[in-house]
Design an enzyme around this catalytic site. Sequence first.
Site, PDB file in Angstrom:
ATOM      1  CG  HIS A 275      41.933  43.616  42.587  1.00  0.00           C
ATOM      2  ND1 HIS A 275      41.029  44.267  41.780  1.00  0.00           N
ATOM      3  CD2 HIS A 275      42.585  42.721  41.794  1.00  0.00           C
ATOM      4  CE1 HIS A 275      41.125  43.784  40.547  1.00  0.00           C
ATOM      5  NE2 HIS A 275      42.060  42.859  40.531  1.00  0.00           N
TER       6      HIS A 275
ATOM      7  CG  ASP B  73      45.287  44.564  36.267  1.00  0.00           C
ATOM      8  OD1 ASP B  73      44.225  43.915  36.133  1.00  0.00           O
ATOM      9  OD2 ASP B  73      46.329  44.070  36.742  1.00  0.00           O
TER      10      ASP B  73
ATOM     11  CG  HIS C 152      41.331  41.516  36.497  1.00  0.00           C
ATOM     12  ND1 HIS C 152      42.613  41.028  36.381  1.00  0.00           N
ATOM     13  CD2 HIS C 152      40.514  40.583  35.968  1.00  0.00           C
ATOM     14  CE1 HIS C 152      42.572  39.828  35.815  1.00  0.00           C
ATOM     15  NE2 HIS C 152      41.311  39.538  35.545  1.00  0.00           N
TER      16      HIS C 152
ATOM     17  CG  ASP D  70      45.887  41.612  33.978  1.00  0.00           C
ATOM     18  OD1 ASP D  70      45.979  42.777  33.577  1.00  0.00           O
ATOM     19  OD2 ASP D  70      45.551  41.328  35.143  1.00  0.00           O
TER      20      ASP D  70
END
Length: 375
Positions: free
Chosen positions: A140, A177, A179, A265
């Site tokens: 991120h 991931d 996200h 995740d």
Amino acid sequence: MRKTGFVCHESYFWHDTGNGALFLPPGGWIESDIHSENSATKRRFKNLLERSGLSSSLTYLEPRLATREQVQLYHTSEYIDKVKKLSDTTGGDAGELALVGSGSYEIALLSTGGALTAVDAVMTGQVDNVYALTRPPGHHAEKELGMGFCLFNNVAIAAAYARETYNLKRILVLDWDVHHGNGTESAFYDESGVLFISLHQEMNFPPERGLAEHVGEGEGEGFNVNIPLPAGTGNAGYMYAFETVVKPIVDQFQPELILLSAGQDPSMFDPLARMMVTAEGFRTFTSFMLKLADKHCDGRLVACHEGGYSAPYVPFCSLAIVEEMSGIRTEVEDPFIAAMYKIPTNELYDIQKQYVDQVKEIQSKYWNMEYQASL
């Protein structure tokens, strides 16, 4: 059997994100708990590697500290100074939900250095592939801003380092991931030498990032592939995306190195997402990517640990990945799957297919989506 490297360091577990409720700071209306991005999932994974006996069959790679110049392959000098200042004083937020604790600067350098160590190991032939249990995570982190628990963008820096050090022309970064890997996308959005593919839950985090129509710009147009998936997607939905979008594009791109942002995740038990992937699903994803690595880049694949917030389940998902990377199966079985046997995680639903088919249509402007590479 493959020769698989493993990067880890005790310092990774000492990055202190403090207390909170999920990702909220202490205070407010709810009693504090431990912050979501804590060391438990990573340490329990390392423990499971040891308890299963698999760790003794891996090649341990001692991570080194990344230099400031290496971190500056992506991040600005001003941002690096900010992280160091917070680390040396009282700590704080390096951007948006990017907590810095005492000593986090040096740990983040070691995390990035772990990714660079892994790249060196596969590029020099020391090992065939590497799993880097790096922390803090990185995908991120933007050029001038920490975000979503990430301080320095390990994978983006590793890709830039691989190009600079080994003169690579084509690198694939695949991010599974849950996200969106916004920081990695930003790093290469206008470049064609790094193909970025992200499979993620739609509209989760960050807001308004990872849309299917975000395809890159300038020289990089068509080299940014976002595959947003609806909540509830399990193994079958992900594999439909791998087989119908990832494979034809990667076969045409022909990478010289594959980097994975391996966040566990998307699992069925994760508190920060709503996907339904099982440990066996992650094993299947890994097998798929290993075949692409064998086909295009002599098996050179580096997986860097990103997210994953279910302390009991992430270890089993991550173990399945490393088992597949090494070709060694242990006696460990997924202890949670029996209780979830009625959940149709291996069934492809029409809505999931529609999401992936939309990406295929968008990407067909740049790639032959029916491409079948010769074996």
